[in-house]
Design an enzyme around this catalytic site. Structure first.
Site, PDB file in Angstrom:
ATOM      1  CG  ASN A 172      -1.551   1.302   1.399  1.00 42.29           C
ATOM      2  OD1 ASN A 172      -1.767   2.078   0.436  1.00 42.29           O
ATOM      3  ND2 ASN A 172      -2.357   1.316   2.460  1.00 42.29           N
ATOM      4  CE  LYS A 217       0.094   3.191   4.907  1.00 46.33           C
ATOM      5  NZ  LYS A 217      -0.211   3.382   6.117  1.00 46.33           N
ATOM      6  CG  HIS A 253      -5.914   2.012   5.244  1.00 45.08           C
ATOM      7  ND1 HIS A 253      -5.541   2.933   5.991  1.00 45.08           N
ATOM      8  CD2 HIS A 253      -4.866   1.120   4.999  1.00 45.08           C
ATOM      9  CE1 HIS A 253      -4.209   2.565   6.371  1.00 45.08           C
ATOM     10  NE2 HIS A 253      -3.893   1.391   5.779  1.00 45.08           N
ATOM     11  CD  GLU A 292      -2.996   5.630   6.811  1.00 53.32           C
ATOM     12  OE1 GLU A 292      -2.746   5.384   5.379  1.00 53.32           O
ATOM     13  OE2 GLU A 292      -1.861   4.950   7.262  1.00 53.32           O
ATOM     14  CD  GLU A 325      -3.598  -2.280   7.175  1.00 51.54           C
ATOM     15  OE1 GLU A 325      -2.461  -2.624   6.714  1.00 51.54           O
ATOM     16  OE2 GLU A 325      -4.101  -1.158   6.959  1.00 51.54           O
ATOM     17  N   GLY A 363       2.778   2.288  10.644  1.00 53.23           N
ATOM     18  CA  GLY A 363       3.757   3.546  10.596  1.00 53.23           C
ATOM     19  C   GLY A 363       4.617   3.804  11.841  1.00 53.23           C
ATOM     20  CB  SER A 395       5.647  -1.821  11.820  1.00 53.93           C
ATOM     21  OG  SER A 395       5.228  -0.595  12.239  1.00 53.93           O
TER      22      SER A 395
END
Ligand SMILES: O=C(CO)COP(=O)(O)O
Length: 248
Positions: free
Chosen positions: A9, A11, A94, A96, A166, A172, A212
């Site tokens: 991904n 992003k 996701h 985010e 996730e 991250g 990660s």
């Protein structure tokens, strides 16, 4: 048997030139394996990557999509447009998008329904944040996300689904869930799919871990019984690192 599936991904990273450089390098490093592979890139590079990866086993994914086919929805990209470009996968829900764009389970459900009406395979993301984990609410949260996202999704559709667990606190941050924490949740997700559908579908559904994932921890994560793959953020930006993960 479930085929391992590792997706990157990107992003909101890379210029067009970076995307070409990555694709050229990745194609030279890529060896045909039993692991399915995809790069989920920003919309503007999807057509480019489809062309650059044509004739290889490397698939291309989007990171979001809108459920209406067309209309006055300024700034949106429809599933129909992604189908037209020949995109293979699409990430939906996701964390985010949930966090910064207020995506609800209901919206995610509409997007999933539209994706299932065509050939693109959805990658549905679920996961708890740090506060929820600290309150030990993670199973409740993930169960609610699954029930909300999958409302009205048929068993035939659910069998095609990829689910990515996730944990938000591991994205991250360099903080990976321990392989056992990831396995426990992925097993919980498989059991939830069995409760919502049946054992055959639970056996078929591909479950990825994301947060990660790096070359150094990929083997341990991929060796867990209920983890069939990984959704890789940062480490997928580098062709060598991403290939090392696929080579776990
Ligand atoms: O959000 C992720 C993939 O969708 C994970 O990102 P990182 O691998 O950078 O932690």
């Amino acid at each position: 048997m479930r085929t391992p599936f590792i997706a990157g991904n990107w992003k909101m990273f890379k210029t067009g030139r970076d995307a070409v450089t990555f694709a050229e390098e990745f194609k030279t490093l890529y060896k045909d394996t039993d692991v399915k592979t995809a790069i989920c890139a920003p919309y503007v590079y999807l057509g480019l990557l489809k062309n650059l990866f044509s004739g290889t086993e490397i698939k291309v994914g989007a990171q979001n999509a809108f459920y209406e086919d067309e209309g006055a929805f300024t700034g949106e990209i429809s599933v129909k447009m992604l189908e037209d470009v020949g995109v293979d996968y699409c990430i939906i829900g996701h964390s985010e998008r949930r966090q910064y764009f207020g995506e609800s389970d209901q919206l995610i459900n509409r997007k999933l329904k539209r994706l299932f009406a065509g050939p693109i395979t959805p990658i549905l993301c679920v996961g708890e944040n740090l506060e929820q984990r600290e309150k030990e609410e993670q199973y409740l949260i993930v169960r609610d996300q699954l029930v909300g996202a999958l409302a009205g999704i048929t068993p035939e559709q659910a069998a095609r689904l990829v689910i990515a667990y996730e944990p938000v606190w591991a994205i991250g941050t360099g903080k990976t869930a321990t392989p056992q924490q990831a396995e426990d949740m992925c097993e919980f997700i498989r059991n939830a799919i069995e409760a919502l559908y049946n054992e055959d579908i639970a056996d078929e559904v591909v479950i990825q871990y994301g947060g990660s994932v790096k070359p150094a921890n990929a083997t341990e994560i991929m060796n867990m019984d209920n983890i069939d793959g990984a959704l890789v953020g940062g480490a997928s930006l580098n062709a060598k690192d991403f290939m090392e993960i696929i080579d776990f």
